[in-house]
Design a protein around this motif. Structure first.
Motif, PDB file in Angstrom:
ATOM      1  N   ALA A 182       0.820  -1.206   0.000  1.00 45.78           N
ATOM      2  CA  ALA A 182       0.000   0.000   0.000  1.00 45.78           C
ATOM      3  C   ALA A 182       0.856   1.259   0.000  1.00 45.78           C
ATOM      4  N   GLY A 183       2.085   1.166   0.461  1.00 47.61           N
ATOM      5  CA  GLY A 183       2.990   2.307   0.419  1.00 47.61           C
ATOM      6  C   GLY A 183       3.817   2.373  -0.839  1.00 47.61           C
ATOM      7  N   ILE A 184       3.581   1.458  -1.776  1.00 46.67           N
ATOM      8  CA  ILE A 184       4.374   1.400  -3.009  1.00 46.67           C
ATOM      9  C   ILE A 184       3.500   1.648  -4.232  1.00 46.67           C
ATOM     10  N   PHE A 185       2.430   0.873  -4.371  1.00 47.27           N
ATOM     11  CA  PHE A 185       1.585   0.947  -5.563  1.00 47.27           C
ATOM     12  C   PHE A 185       0.269   1.664  -5.262  1.00 47.27           C
ATOM     13  N   SER A 186      -0.353   2.157  -6.308  1.00 46.84           N
ATOM     14  CA  SER A 186      -1.595   2.921  -6.159  1.00 46.84           C
ATOM     15  C   SER A 186      -2.742   2.008  -5.731  1.00 46.84           C
ATOM     16  N   PRO A 187      -3.753   2.572  -5.078  1.00 47.96           N
ATOM     17  CA  PRO A 187      -4.929   1.768  -4.713  1.00 47.96           C
ATOM     18  C   PRO A 187      -5.583   1.102  -5.919  1.00 47.96           C
ATOM     19  N   GLU A 188      -5.572   1.758  -7.072  1.00 47.94           N
ATOM     20  CA  GLU A 188      -6.205   1.184  -8.266  1.00 47.94           C
ATOM     21  C   GLU A 188      -5.499  -0.106  -8.691  1.00 47.94           C
ATOM     22  N   LEU A 189      -4.151  -0.106  -8.662  1.00 45.12           N
ATOM     23  CA  LEU A 189      -3.435  -1.330  -9.027  1.00 45.12           C
ATOM     24  C   LEU A 189      -3.710  -2.437  -8.018  1.00 45.12           C
ATOM     25  N   LEU A 190      -3.770  -2.087  -6.733  1.00 42.17           N
ATOM     26  CA  LEU A 190      -4.027  -3.096  -5.713  1.00 42.17           C
ATOM     27  C   LEU A 190      -5.441  -3.658  -5.827  1.00 42.17           C
ATOM     28  N   GLU A 191      -6.358  -2.867  -6.337  1.00 45.61           N
ATOM     29  CA  GLU A 191      -7.724  -3.347  -6.541  1.00 45.61           C
ATOM     30  C   GLU A 191      -7.822  -4.287  -7.739  1.00 45.61           C
ATOM     31  N   ARG A 192      -7.018  -4.028  -8.772  1.00 43.82           N
ATOM     32  CA  ARG A 192      -7.239  -4.707 -10.059  1.00 43.82           C
ATOM     33  C   ARG A 192      -6.262  -5.856 -10.341  1.00 43.82           C
ATOM     34  N   PHE A 193      -5.175  -5.950  -9.577  1.00 41.71           N
ATOM     35  CA  PHE A 193      -4.172  -6.988  -9.841  1.00 41.71           C
ATOM     36  C   PHE A 193      -3.928  -7.836  -8.602  1.00 41.71           C
ATOM     37  N   ASP A 194      -3.688  -9.126  -8.818  1.00 45.52           N
ATOM     38  CA  ASP A 194      -2.988  -9.914  -7.811  1.00 45.52           C
ATOM     39  C   ASP A 194      -1.533  -9.441  -7.858  1.00 45.52           C
ATOM     40  N   LEU A 195      -1.026  -8.974  -6.733  1.00 44.84           N
ATOM     41  CA  LEU A 195       0.340  -8.461  -6.674  1.00 44.84           C
ATOM     42  C   LEU A 195       1.247  -9.558  -6.128  1.00 44.84           C
ATOM     43  N   VAL A 196       2.316  -9.877  -6.847  1.00 48.88           N
ATOM     44  CA  VAL A 196       3.223 -10.958  -6.457  1.00 48.88           C
ATOM     45  C   VAL A 196       4.642 -10.417  -6.376  1.00 48.88           C
ATOM     46  N   GLY A 197       5.230 -10.557  -5.193  1.00 49.11           N
ATOM     47  CA  GLY A 197       6.637 -10.221  -4.999  1.00 49.11           C
ATOM     48  C   GLY A 197       7.421 -11.470  -4.638  1.00 49.11           C
ATOM     49  N   PHE A 198       8.723 -11.422  -4.843  1.00 49.87           N
ATOM     50  CA  PHE A 198       9.557 -12.579  -4.534  1.00 49.87           C
ATOM     51  C   PHE A 198      10.909 -12.099  -4.028  1.00 49.87           C
ATOM     52  N   ASP A 199      11.563 -12.924  -3.242  1.00 50.38           N
ATOM     53  CA  ASP A 199      12.923 -12.647  -2.790  1.00 50.38           C
ATOM     54  C   ASP A 199      13.882 -13.299  -3.770  1.00 50.38           C
ATOM     55  N   PRO A 200      14.605 -12.506  -4.576  1.00 44.92           N
ATOM     56  CA  PRO A 200      15.496 -13.112  -5.569  1.00 44.92           C
ATOM     57  C   PRO A 200      16.554 -13.993  -4.921  1.00 44.92           C
ATOM     58  N   ARG A 201      17.060 -14.930  -5.679  1.00 37.37           N
ATOM     59  CA  ARG A 201      18.158 -15.775  -5.197  1.00 37.37           C
ATOM     60  C   ARG A 201      19.296 -14.894  -4.689  1.00 37.37           C
ATOM     61  N   GLY A 202      19.867 -15.266  -3.561  1.00 37.42           N
ATOM     62  CA  GLY A 202      20.921 -14.485  -2.925  1.00 37.42           C
ATOM     63  C   GLY A 202      20.418 -13.544  -1.850  1.00 37.42           C
ATOM     64  N   VAL A 203      19.101 -13.345  -1.794  1.00 34.68           N
ATOM     65  CA  VAL A 203      18.499 -12.394  -0.868  1.00 34.68           C
ATOM     66  C   VAL A 203      17.868 -13.155   0.295  1.00 34.68           C
ATOM     67  N   PRO A 204      17.990 -12.667   1.533  1.00 34.86           N
ATOM     68  CA  PRO A 204      17.332 -13.350   2.650  1.00 34.86           C
ATOM     69  C   PRO A 204      15.860 -13.588   2.371  1.00 34.86           C
ATOM     70  N   GLY A 205      15.399 -14.768   2.728  1.00 36.67           N
ATOM     71  CA  GLY A 205      14.057 -15.226   2.379  1.00 36.67           C
ATOM     72  C   GLY A 205      14.172 -16.367   1.396  1.00 36.67           C
ATOM     73  N   SER A 206      14.976 -16.162   0.347  1.00 37.67           N
ATOM     74  CA  SER A 206      15.452 -17.252  -0.496  1.00 37.67           C
ATOM     75  C   SER A 206      16.881 -17.551  -0.014  1.00 37.67           C
ATOM     76  N   PRO A 207      17.538 -18.594  -0.532  1.00 37.50           N
ATOM     77  CA  PRO A 207      18.898 -18.837  -0.053  1.00 37.50           C
ATOM     78  C   PRO A 207      19.764 -17.592  -0.213  1.00 37.50           C
ATOM     79  N   PRO A 208      20.300 -17.063   0.907  1.00 40.28           N
ATOM     80  CA  PRO A 208      21.023 -15.792   0.847  1.00 40.28           C
ATOM     81  C   PRO A 208      22.502 -15.960   0.546  1.00 40.28           C
ATOM     82  N   VAL A 209      23.112 -14.895   0.047  1.00 38.78           N
ATOM     83  CA  VAL A 209      24.555 -14.795  -0.010  1.00 38.78           C
ATOM     84  C   VAL A 209      25.024 -14.268   1.341  1.00 38.78           C
TER      85      VAL A 209
END
Length: 502
Positions: A91-118
């Motif tokens: 909600a602090g990144i994308f507009s309310p309209e996008l949050l209403e109309r899209f399934d929003l999917v984020g991911f932790d890229p490889r190397g980043v904590p959450g996925s196997p980290p470097v």
């Protein structure tokens, strides 16, 4: 794993979405309204039946399912910014309209904590020195090489497979696991490498693509990369000075020329006479002073607190020797994916110390007052001597038939990703349109209502702005400074400060 790889289309050939396995969703601990899960991928995409890793993903379902457009996958760059936490904070990144109309999917890229980290040893640094002699240069190369070997021991195989092409293939695995025939993709800053490569590999899987704050992955000469950023840094600092001297700015410098003041501060920093305000144990070198000034002049929302910072340095008594910090018990390791990602995406051939010195002189000529961009230096000198394979080296991307129209967005005065980078990238995209924000800053979707409206319109309807479209600069105001901007005296972190972070 083999079923997932078939569904992803390892060679770039689309596979039916029905072949994709499903993600085992569960409520995210931070927000039960957001779902968390993971997707299995091979650590090395050239060995699809080899060892695998799990990529952490999160999904915030469309607020209005009846009007749902599709799935919007996003990556905010870094390199090293995770997307799971940002999905919770969407909600602090994308507009309310996008949050209403899209399934929003984020991911932790490889190397980043959450996925196997470097992971890397704590208490040591991957930030390059500023060597004055060939001997110091050789010691820097040896230190960086040893650092990588220690990181590899702590991290395992992901250390050698953190490049943006591998991450682009991971995104395709996420798409397949979601069961979506196509996705819309929003990429920011360093994430534009991922976006560009995904469009090249999987054009038929893209409904829409936003590339904001573009990196030019065709640049091969380190001097071109560094001087482009240095010129923009110098220009934004001069623009800060013009604003500061203008009527109604509230700038405390009054009629004093900020460039002249900075020259004096640089001389004092070279003598070890100034420190971070409020942090007397951190004596500023010219390199760190330039990095502090550059990082805040580069975003006009930070200009008012930058004025206060310069005043505090100007009025500071000579600091003398650094005071020893209080002893602490350091952790054994810290997450540090930056170099493992960046240095596997860029090959910067520098023959020897003499060539490095000539590049440094060119940067100084391009930015005579700032002289230096520490983060840019880290991107070039910091990749020398590394024990990191360049798996995704620079080259012009080639977009195949079937690639959808693509929206590029860039600030005219963007230090992290200069506007000229976006111009070059846009020329290579047959159906690409570049929207230029005429202000200072890196994340224009956040800074400019005009740019935000254009991005939203494109994602929702696929309507692009007219060629050559621009958005006006947002005036600088001293009211409501950005969070954290009122305190520039925080100790700068050599391992987490990154040029492409928003």
């Amino acid at each position: 794993m083999s079923v997932l790889l078939l569904a992803c289309g390892l060679t770039g050939v689309p596979a039916p979405a029905s072949a994709a396995p499903q993600i085992a969703w569960r409520p995210c601990p931070e927000d039960p309204a957001v779902e968390c899960g993971s997707v299995g991928v091979p650590v090395d995409w050239s060995r699809p039946d080899g060892p695998g890793i799990e990529i952490a993903v999160a999904r915030r379902k469309a607020g209005d399912p009846a009007r749902r457009v599709g799935t919007l996958v996003f990556n905010l760059g870094g390199p090293g910014i995770g997307g799971v936490r940002e999905t919770v904070n969407a909600a602090g990144i994308f507009s309310p309209e996008l949050l209403e109309r899209f399934d929003l999917v984020g991911f932790d890229p490889r190397g980043v904590p959450g996925s196997p980290p470097v992971l890397c040893p704590a208490g040591t640094s991957s930030v390059p020195d500023n060597p004055a002699t060939a001997e110091e240069y050789d010691r820097m190369l040896a230190r960086l090489n040893a650092y990588d070997k220690a990181c590899r021991e702590l991290s395992g195989p992901v250390f050698d497979h953190a490049d943006s092409e591998s991450t682009a293939r991971d995104v395709e695995a996420v798409r397949a696991a979601l069961g979506e025939r196509t996705i819309s993709l929003y990429t920011l800053s360093y994430g534009t490498l991922l976006g560009q490569r995904y469009a090249e590999l999987f054009p038929h899987r893209l409904r829409a693509l936003v590339l904001e704050g573009n990196l030019d992955h065709s640049l091969r000469r380190p001097v071109d990369f560094l001087t482009a950023r240095a010129r923009t840094s110098e220009r934004t600092f001069r623009m800060f000075g013009d604003w500061c001297r203008g009527p109604g700015s509230g700038c405390s410098l009054g009629g004093q020329d900020p460039a002249e003041l900075l020259d004096g501060l640089m001389a004092r920093a070279a003598r070890g006479e100034i420190h971070e305000p409020g942090v007397p144990e951190f004596v500023l070198t010219p390199e760190w002073l330039a990095a502090r000034i550059d990082s805040h002049a580069a975003d006009q929302s930070f200009w008012p607190p930058l004025d206060d910072y310069l005043i505090a340095l100007r009025d500071q008594a000579a600091s003398g020797a650094a005071r020893a910090p209080e002893p602490t018990e350091p952790p054994e390791s810290v997450e540090n994916p930056y170099a493992a990602i960046f240095c596997s995406d860029f090959r910067w051939p520098i023959r020897d110390f003499g060539e490095l010195s000539r590049i440094r002189d060119a940067v100084r000529r391009a930015a005579p007052h700032l002289r230096w961009t520490l983060t840019g230096w880290r991107d070039v000198a910091g990749c020398q001597g590394r024990d990191i394979a360049v798996r995704n080296p620079q080259r012009p991307y080639r977009f195949r038939p079937g690639t959808p129209p693509i929206l590029l967005v860039n600030g005219r005065h963007d230090v992290a990703t200069p506007h000229e980078f976006a111009v070059t990238v846009a020329r290579r995209i047959p159906r690409g349109t570049l929207l230029t924000y005429e202000g200072v800053g890196h994340w224009t979707y956040d800074a400019s209502p005009c740019a935000r409206a254009a991005v939203d319109r494109y994602l929702l309807t696929l309507a692009l702005p007219r060629p050559g479209a621009t958005c006006p600069a947002v005036p600088v105001t001293a009211e409501d400074p950005p969070t954290g901007g009122e305190n520039l005296a925080r100790h700068p972190s050599a391992e987490t400060s990154a040029p492409f972070r928003r």
